[in-house]
Design an enzyme around this catalytic site. Structure first.
Site, PDB file in Angstrom:
ATOM      1  N   ARG A  62       0.822  -1.212   0.000  1.00 53.92           N
ATOM      2  CA  ARG A  62       0.000   0.000   0.000  1.00 53.92           C
ATOM      3  C   ARG A  62       0.860   1.268   0.000  1.00 53.92           C
ATOM      4  NH1 ARG A  62      -3.510   2.532   4.517  1.00 53.92           N
ATOM      5  NH2 ARG A  62      -5.126   3.650   3.364  1.00 53.92           N
ATOM      6  N   HIS A  66       0.334   4.487  -2.402  1.00 52.64           N
ATOM      7  CA  HIS A  66       0.113   5.851  -1.899  1.00 52.64           C
ATOM      8  C   HIS A  66       1.258   6.786  -2.267  1.00 52.64           C
ATOM      9  CE1 HIS A  66      -3.357   5.379   1.192  1.00 52.64           C
ATOM     10  NE2 HIS A  66      -3.548   4.609   0.139  1.00 52.64           N
ATOM     11  N   ASP A  67       2.416   6.239  -2.574  1.00 54.81           N
ATOM     12  CA  ASP A  67       3.503   7.074  -3.080  1.00 54.81           C
ATOM     13  C   ASP A  67       3.225   7.449  -4.539  1.00 54.81           C
ATOM     14  OD1 ASP A  67       5.947   8.384  -3.378  1.00 54.81           O
ATOM     15  OD2 ASP A  67       6.966   6.555  -4.032  1.00 54.81           O
ATOM     16  N   VAL A  70       0.512  10.125  -5.653  1.00 52.66           N
ATOM     17  CA  VAL A  70       0.654  11.523  -5.233  1.00 52.66           C
ATOM     18  C   VAL A  70       1.910  12.103  -5.894  1.00 52.66           C
ATOM     19  CG1 VAL A  70       0.859  13.066  -3.259  1.00 52.66           C
ATOM     20  CG2 VAL A  70      -0.508  10.974  -3.063  1.00 52.66           C
ATOM     21  N   GLY A  72       3.471  11.114  -8.471  1.00 51.69           N
ATOM     22  CA  GLY A  72       4.393  10.116  -9.005  1.00 51.69           C
ATOM     23  C   GLY A  72       5.152   9.339  -7.935  1.00 51.69           C
ATOM     24  N   SER A  76       7.760  10.613  -1.875  1.00 54.39           N
ATOM     25  CA  SER A  76       7.301  11.793  -1.116  1.00 54.39           C
ATOM     26  C   SER A  76       6.562  11.373   0.150  1.00 54.39           C
ATOM     27  CB  SER A  76       6.416  12.691  -1.989  1.00 54.39           C
ATOM     28  OG  SER A  76       5.336  11.954  -2.527  1.00 54.39           O
ATOM     29  N   ASN A  94      -3.653   8.899   4.994  1.00 52.59           N
ATOM     30  CA  ASN A  94      -2.472   8.204   5.524  1.00 52.59           C
ATOM     31  C   ASN A  94      -2.398   8.193   7.049  1.00 52.59           C
ATOM     32  OD1 ASN A  94      -1.423   7.614   2.960  1.00 52.59           O
ATOM     33  ND2 ASN A  94      -0.321   9.574   2.848  1.00 52.59           N
ATOM     34  N   PRO A 164      -7.717   7.720  -3.703  1.00 52.44           N
ATOM     35  CA  PRO A 164      -9.160   7.464  -3.781  1.00 52.44           C
ATOM     36  C   PRO A 164      -9.747   7.177  -2.390  1.00 52.44           C
ATOM     37  CG  PRO A 164      -7.912   5.579  -4.610  1.00 52.44           C
ATOM     38  CD  PRO A 164      -6.928   6.684  -4.376  1.00 52.44           C
ATOM     39  N   HIS A 194      -6.451  -5.716  -2.458  1.00 51.84           N
ATOM     40  CA  HIS A 194      -7.243  -5.916  -1.235  1.00 51.84           C
ATOM     41  C   HIS A 194      -7.497  -7.399  -0.962  1.00 51.84           C
ATOM     42  CE1 HIS A 194      -8.858  -1.474  -1.184  1.00 51.84           C
ATOM     43  NE2 HIS A 194      -7.558  -1.567  -0.994  1.00 51.84           N
ATOM     44  N   THR A 195      -6.830  -8.268  -1.668  1.00 49.02           N
ATOM     45  CA  THR A 195      -6.755  -9.667  -1.253  1.00 49.02           C
ATOM     46  C   THR A 195      -5.847  -9.775  -0.023  1.00 49.02           C
ATOM     47  OG1 THR A 195      -6.173 -11.924  -1.932  1.00 49.02           O
ATOM     48  CG2 THR A 195      -4.769 -10.194  -2.792  1.00 49.02           C
ATOM     49  N   ASP A 239     -10.308  -9.282   2.989  1.00 43.60           N
ATOM     50  CA  ASP A 239     -10.579 -10.497   2.217  1.00 43.60           C
ATOM     51  C   ASP A 239     -10.514 -11.655   3.221  1.00 43.60           C
ATOM     52  OD1 ASP A 239      -8.425 -12.606   1.391  1.00 43.60           O
ATOM     53  OD2 ASP A 239      -9.333 -12.182  -0.544  1.00 43.60           O
TER      54      ASP A 239
HETATM   55  C1  HEM Z   1      -9.317   1.571  -5.819  1.00 41.30           C
HETATM   56  C2  HEM Z   1      -9.263   2.452  -4.863  1.00 41.30           C
HETATM   57  C3  HEM Z   1      -8.775   2.141  -3.485  1.00 41.30           C
HETATM   58  C4  HEM Z   1      -9.354   2.549  -2.328  1.00 41.30           C
HETATM   59  C5  HEM Z   1     -10.588   3.424  -2.200  1.00 41.30           C
HETATM   60  C6  HEM Z   1      -8.585   1.993  -1.248  1.00 41.30           C
HETATM   61  C7  HEM Z   1      -8.850   2.209   0.091  1.00 41.30           C
HETATM   62  C8  HEM Z   1      -8.261   1.527   1.128  1.00 41.30           C
HETATM   63  C9  HEM Z   1      -8.618   1.665   2.513  1.00 41.30           C
HETATM   64  C10 HEM Z   1      -9.679   2.611   3.061  1.00 41.30           C
HETATM   65  C11 HEM Z   1      -7.853   0.799   3.221  1.00 41.30           C
HETATM   66  C12 HEM Z   1      -7.886   0.581   4.730  1.00 41.30           C
HETATM   67  C13 HEM Z   1      -6.972   1.590   5.413  1.00 41.30           C
HETATM   68  C14 HEM Z   1      -7.184   1.649   6.903  1.00 41.30           C
HETATM   69  O1  HEM Z   1      -8.282   1.383   7.361  1.00 41.30           O
HETATM   70  O2  HEM Z   1      -6.208   1.986   7.619  1.00 41.30           O
HETATM   71  C15 HEM Z   1      -6.999   0.120   2.288  1.00 41.30           C
HETATM   72  C16 HEM Z   1      -6.074  -0.840   2.623  1.00 41.30           C
HETATM   73  C17 HEM Z   1      -5.206  -1.411   1.721  1.00 41.30           C
HETATM   74  N1  HEM Z   1      -5.046  -1.058   0.407  1.00 41.30           N
HETATM   75 FE1  HEM Z   1      -6.317   0.051  -0.671  1.00 41.30          FE
HETATM   76  N2  HEM Z   1      -7.568   1.257  -1.752  1.00 41.30           N
HETATM   77  C18 HEM Z   1      -7.624   1.318  -3.116  1.00 41.30           C
HETATM   78  C19 HEM Z   1      -6.721   0.755  -4.001  1.00 41.30           C
HETATM   79  C20 HEM Z   1      -5.591   0.079  -3.629  1.00 41.30           C
HETATM   80  C21 HEM Z   1      -4.504  -0.268  -4.513  1.00 41.30           C
HETATM   81  C22 HEM Z   1      -4.433   0.119  -5.981  1.00 41.30           C
HETATM   82  C23 HEM Z   1      -3.594  -0.950  -3.772  1.00 41.30           C
HETATM   83  C24 HEM Z   1      -2.270  -1.513  -4.177  1.00 41.30           C
HETATM   84  C25 HEM Z   1      -1.932  -1.805  -5.409  1.00 41.30           C
HETATM   85  C26 HEM Z   1      -4.125  -1.043  -2.430  1.00 41.30           C
HETATM   86  C27 HEM Z   1      -3.536  -1.737  -1.394  1.00 41.30           C
HETATM   87  C28 HEM Z   1      -4.061  -1.823  -0.121  1.00 41.30           C
HETATM   88  C29 HEM Z   1      -3.581  -2.758   0.881  1.00 41.30           C
HETATM   89  C30 HEM Z   1      -2.544  -3.843   0.662  1.00 41.30           C
HETATM   90  C31 HEM Z   1      -4.288  -2.487   2.056  1.00 41.30           C
HETATM   91  C32 HEM Z   1      -4.100  -3.153   3.421  1.00 41.30           C
HETATM   92  C33 HEM Z   1      -3.007  -2.411   4.162  1.00 41.30           C
HETATM   93  C34 HEM Z   1      -2.686  -2.943   5.535  1.00 41.30           C
HETATM   94  O3  HEM Z   1      -3.266  -3.918   6.011  1.00 41.30           O
HETATM   95  O4  HEM Z   1      -1.800  -2.318   6.165  1.00 41.30           O
HETATM   96  N3  HEM Z   1      -5.316  -0.386  -2.373  1.00 41.30           N
HETATM   97  N4  HEM Z   1      -7.254   0.589   1.027  1.00 41.30           N
END
Ligand code: HEM
Ligand SMILES: *[C@@H]1O[C@H](CO)[C@@H](O)[C@H](O)[C@H]1NC(C)=O
Ligand SMILES: *[C@@H]1O[C@H](CO)[C@@H](O)[C@H](O)[C@H]1NC(C)=O
Ligand SMILES: *[C@@H]1O[C@H](CO)[C@@H](O)[C@H](O)[C@H]1NC(C)=O
Length: 318
Positions: A62, A66-67, A70, A72, A76, A94, A164, A194-195, A239
């Protein structure tokens, strides 16, 4: 000048040309000659970190996302807040959420040690750590393109507008990705990240109390751990097996068990439904496409040539 010093001058001239000629773009062999031990070292530290805490693999993946979103992939997100740096860590998407910064510090320390000088950028470390995390947790591998340099600035406002939100609907998500040069298919497959990992109650509360496109038993179970008031930081897995890179994220969406509203938006009667059901049936296709889209995401606006710098400490500008 003797022949030895002439030769070493010549060799360093050739090396400089070699590096200079790759300025135009990134290359997976970027550190091969400068520091062949760099990539194995990153992998070793990521393996140790994930062995200690499996979730760290998700968190590192993640961080790279997030890098990149924002301004590129320029590290940052790693800069700490100062009087002149607008710390991205403190922006809403963040704060109390992005994690893994200590692991990145550890990697940077070890890599600079084996390379004997700071030649590997923090932005490249994020990209390689993301790939290594995915591989360790059972996902696909890919050749990470390298040669990104690190930013000297950061922007909280850019985080607010570029990352997003979990409350976005499909058109908003598509637009958000399009602004980064990523298409609908990239949106679907990269959401498959999000798997892995977890989300906090505050990010899925409105979904479990108000959304109608949710499996009722799934919603009522989640309401027992995420109350309407309080418990903001209580975690739920994104997941069913959050430590394993599989296609269950997509199977879940098909059965209306996406955790975030933005997850379920990908399978809600819109144009991305078809790809979601395809990935739910075909793990291999998901893995292959995920790797391709990660390379595409890693290509977002890198700093190359003499733009930016190679930071000595990922948390601060040199
Ligand atoms: C499509 C739009 C996306 C939205 C709205 C989104 C939103 C979120 C949110 C709200 C969380 C939970 C954060 C928290 O509660 O602290 C999360 C976790 C996560 N996101 Fe996304 N995400 C998106 C796309 C992505 C992408 C593109 C990736 C990586 C390629 C990603 C990887 C992850 C991972 C791995 C977690 C779990 C992190 C952890 O357990 O520390 N997400 N995301
Ligand atoms: C970013 O969002 C946070 C929380 O909503 C807000 O406090 C902050 O002022 C915003 N920062 C900028 C620079 O827009
Ligand atoms: C659910 O929707 C109602 C009505 O729009 C709103 O008042 C309430 O705050 C929402 N609850 C959550 C948890 O989002
Ligand atoms: C919990 O999260 C909600 C929604 O983000 C927020 O409005 C509220 O202030 C938070 N409560 C606490 C105690 O942080």
């Amino acid at each position: 000048m003797n022949i030895i010093s002439f030769l070493s001058l010549f060799v360093s001239f050739i090396l400089t040309i070699g590096i200079a000629s790759s300025h135009a773009g990134l290359s997976s062999s970027y550190y091969d000659r400068v520091c062949p031990e760099a990539l194995p070292t990153i992998k070793r530290v990521v393996e140790d970190a994930v062995a200690q805490e499996r979730r760290m693999g998700a968190s590192l993946l993640r961080l790279h996302f997030h890098d990149c979103f924002v301004n590129g992939c320029d590290a940052s997100i790693l800069l700490d807040q100062t009087s002149t740096i607008d710390g991205e860590k403190n922006a809403a998407p963040n704060a109390n959420s992005a994690r893994g910064f200590e692991v990145i510090d550890k990697i940077k320390f070890e890599v600079d040690r084996v390379c004997h000088r700071p030649v590997v950028s923090c932005a490249d470390i994020l990209a390689v750590a993301a790939r290594d995390s995915v591989v360790i947790l059972g996902g696909p591998s890919w050749k990470v393109k390298l040669g990104r340099r690190d930013s000297t600035t950061a922007s909280q406002a850019a985080v607010n507008t570029s990352i997003p939100s979990p409350f976005m609907d499909l058109p908003a998500l598509i637009k958000n990705f399009k602004d980064q040069g990523l298409d609908e298919d990239d949106l679907v497959v990269l959401s498959g990240a999000h798997t892995l990992g977890f989300a906090q109650c505050r990010t899925f509360r409105s979904r479990i109390y108000n959304d109608t496109n949710i499996d009722p038993a799934f919603a009522s179970h989640l309401r027992t751990i995420c109350p309407q008031v309080g418990g903001n930081s209580t975690l739920a897995p994104l997941d069913p097996i959050p430590g394993s890179f599989d296609a269950k994220y997509f199977t879940n969406l098909v059965s209306k068990k996406g955790l975030l509203s933005s997850d379920q938006a990908l399978f809600n009667g819109g144009e991305t439904d078809e790809l979601v059901s395809e990935y739910s049936r075909d793990l291999e296709e998901f893995l292959e496409d995920f790797a391709k889209s990660m390379i595409k995401m890693g290509d977002i606006k890198p700093l190359t040539g003499n733009r930016g710098q190679i930071r000595n400490n990922c948390r601060m500008v040199n």
